[in-house]
Motif scaffolding. Structure first.
Motif, short mmCIF file in Angstrom:
data_model
loop_
_atom_site.label_atom_id
_atom_site.label_comp_id
_atom_site.label_asym_id
_atom_site.label_seq_id
_atom_site.Cartn_x
_atom_site.Cartn_y
_atom_site.Cartn_z
N MET A 1 0.82 -1.19 0.00
CA MET A 1 0.00 0.00 0.00
C MET A 1 0.87 1.26 0.00
N GLU A 2 2.00 1.23 0.69
CA GLU A 2 2.88 2.40 0.78
C GLU A 2 3.35 2.86 -0.59
N GLU A 3 3.74 1.91 -1.45
CA GLU A 3 4.19 2.26 -2.79
C GLU A 3 3.05 2.87 -3.61
N GLN A 4 1.85 2.35 -3.43
CA GLN A 4 0.68 2.88 -4.14
C GLN A 4 0.41 4.33 -3.73
N ILE A 5 0.56 4.62 -2.45
CA ILE A 5 0.37 5.99 -1.96
C ILE A 5 1.41 6.91 -2.59
N LYS A 6 2.65 6.47 -2.65
CA LYS A 6 3.72 7.28 -3.24
C LYS A 6 3.46 7.54 -4.73
N GLN A 7 3.01 6.52 -5.45
CA GLN A 7 2.73 6.68 -6.88
C GLN A 7 1.57 7.64 -7.12
N THR A 8 0.52 7.53 -6.30
CA THR A 8 -0.62 8.43 -6.43
C THR A 8 -0.18 9.86 -6.13
N ALA A 9 0.63 10.05 -5.10
CA ALA A 9 1.14 11.37 -4.74
C ALA A 9 1.97 11.95 -5.89
N LYS A 10 2.77 11.10 -6.51
CA LYS A 10 3.60 11.54 -7.64
C LYS A 10 2.72 12.01 -8.81
N ARG A 11 1.65 11.26 -9.09
CA ARG A 11 0.74 11.67 -10.17
C ARG A 11 0.03 12.98 -9.82
N LEU A 12 -0.36 13.13 -8.56
CA LEU A 12 -1.04 14.35 -8.12
C LEU A 12 -0.11 15.55 -8.28
N ARG A 13 1.11 15.42 -7.82
CA ARG A 13 2.10 16.49 -7.94
C ARG A 13 2.40 16.78 -9.41
N GLY A 14 2.54 15.73 -10.21
CA GLY A 14 2.81 15.90 -11.64
C GLY A 14 1.69 16.63 -12.36
N LEU A 15 0.46 16.30 -12.02
CA LEU A 15 -0.68 16.98 -12.62
C LEU A 15 -0.63 18.47 -12.31
N ARG A 16 -0.38 18.80 -11.06
CA ARG A 16 -0.33 20.20 -10.65
C ARG A 16 0.79 20.94 -11.38
N GLU A 17 1.93 20.28 -11.53
CA GLU A 17 3.06 20.91 -12.22
C GLU A 17 2.79 21.10 -13.70
N VAL A 18 2.22 20.08 -14.35
CA VAL A 18 1.92 20.16 -15.79
C VAL A 18 0.91 21.27 -16.08
N LEU A 19 -0.10 21.38 -15.21
CA LEU A 19 -1.13 22.40 -15.41
C LEU A 19 -0.74 23.76 -14.83
N ASP A 20 0.46 23.84 -14.24
CA ASP A 20 0.97 25.07 -13.64
C ASP A 20 -0.01 25.64 -12.61
N ILE A 21 -0.40 24.76 -11.70
CA ILE A 21 -1.35 25.12 -10.64
C ILE A 21 -0.56 25.32 -9.35
N ASP A 22 -0.79 26.41 -8.69
CA ASP A 22 -0.15 26.69 -7.41
C ASP A 22 -0.71 25.75 -6.35
N ALA A 23 0.13 25.31 -5.42
CA ALA A 23 -0.31 24.39 -4.35
C ALA A 23 -1.46 24.99 -3.54
N ALA A 24 -1.42 26.30 -3.32
CA ALA A 24 -2.50 26.96 -2.57
C ALA A 24 -3.83 26.86 -3.32
N ASP A 25 -3.79 26.98 -4.65
CA ASP A 25 -5.01 26.85 -5.45
C ASP A 25 -5.56 25.43 -5.41
N ALA A 26 -4.66 24.45 -5.50
CA ALA A 26 -5.09 23.06 -5.43
C ALA A 26 -5.69 22.76 -4.06
N ALA A 27 -5.06 23.29 -3.02
CA ALA A 27 -5.58 23.10 -1.66
C ALA A 27 -6.95 23.72 -1.50
N GLN A 28 -7.13 24.90 -2.07
CA GLN A 28 -8.44 25.57 -2.00
C GLN A 28 -9.51 24.74 -2.71
N THR A 29 -9.16 24.14 -3.85
CA THR A 29 -10.08 23.26 -4.57
C THR A 29 -10.54 22.12 -3.68
#
Length: 184
Positions: A1-29
């Motif tokens: 499960m730990e590896e799955q959590i890391k991979q999901t986190a990596k995809r989440l971070r990658g999505l935010r970076e690709v779409l140039d979304i600020d972490a504060a905006d993602a958090a507000q969402t």
């Protein structure tokens, strides 16, 4: 499960970076603090499906992509054979099995959810996300919590609700409870 959590986190971070979304905006969402959001992106703690759903909905991507890293591709129909749906063990209390991960542009997100018993705890984590949800109990019993109400649901019972309301589940009788959940 730990590896799955890391991979999901990596995809989440990658999505935010690709779409140039600020972490504060993602958090507000997500309706959480920036610090909490960055903890999810760190891969050190599990990310609730409700958070992934909010991100997927807001930024127009399939929830399956965040959960599994695979793009859906079926247009007319998708068959998911018994016990073969993409699994996502989101927490020690809930396990999700996606039932339509290969169908593109879904209007709903169907899952088989297994709610594990927590014999030493009566604490339930409440989730919220946009839309509506339908749960049909396949096996076992659970207490369904919504807006300070507790409803006992047994095999064959169902509940349809506004998923923007705080809601959660607790398996009863020291046995797991399995249910069909459809998020719309």
């Amino acid at each position: 499960m730990e590896e799955q959590i890391k991979q999901t986190a990596k995809r989440l971070r990658g999505l935010r970076e690709v779409l140039d979304i600020d972490a504060a905006d993602a958090a507000q969402t997500c309706g959480i603090s920036t610090e909490d959001y960055l903890e999810f992106e760190s891969g050190k703690i599990d990310i609730p499906v409700s958070i992934l759903y909010k991100i997927a909905h807001k930024y127009g991507i399939e929830l399956t992509v965040l959960l599994t890293g695979e793009d859906p591709h079926m247009h007319r129909y998708a068959v998911t054979r018994k016990n073969s749906g993409a699994g996502a063990e989101r927490t020690s209390a809930y396990k999700y099995q996606a039932l339509a991960q290969s169908f593109i542009n879904r209007k709903g997100q169907p899952f088989i959810v297994t709610c594990e018993p927590k014999p030493d705890s009566t604490t339930v984590h409440l989730n919220t996300h946009s839309g509506q949800e339908f749960n049909f109990i396949l096996e076992g019993r659970m207490t369904f919590f919504i807006n300070n109400k507790e409803i006992i649901l047994e095999e064959g019972d169902s509940v349809y609700f506004d998923s923007g309301q705080p809601h959660g589940m607790l398996a009863l009788d020291d046995k797991q409870c399995r249910f069909l959940a459809i998020i719309l």
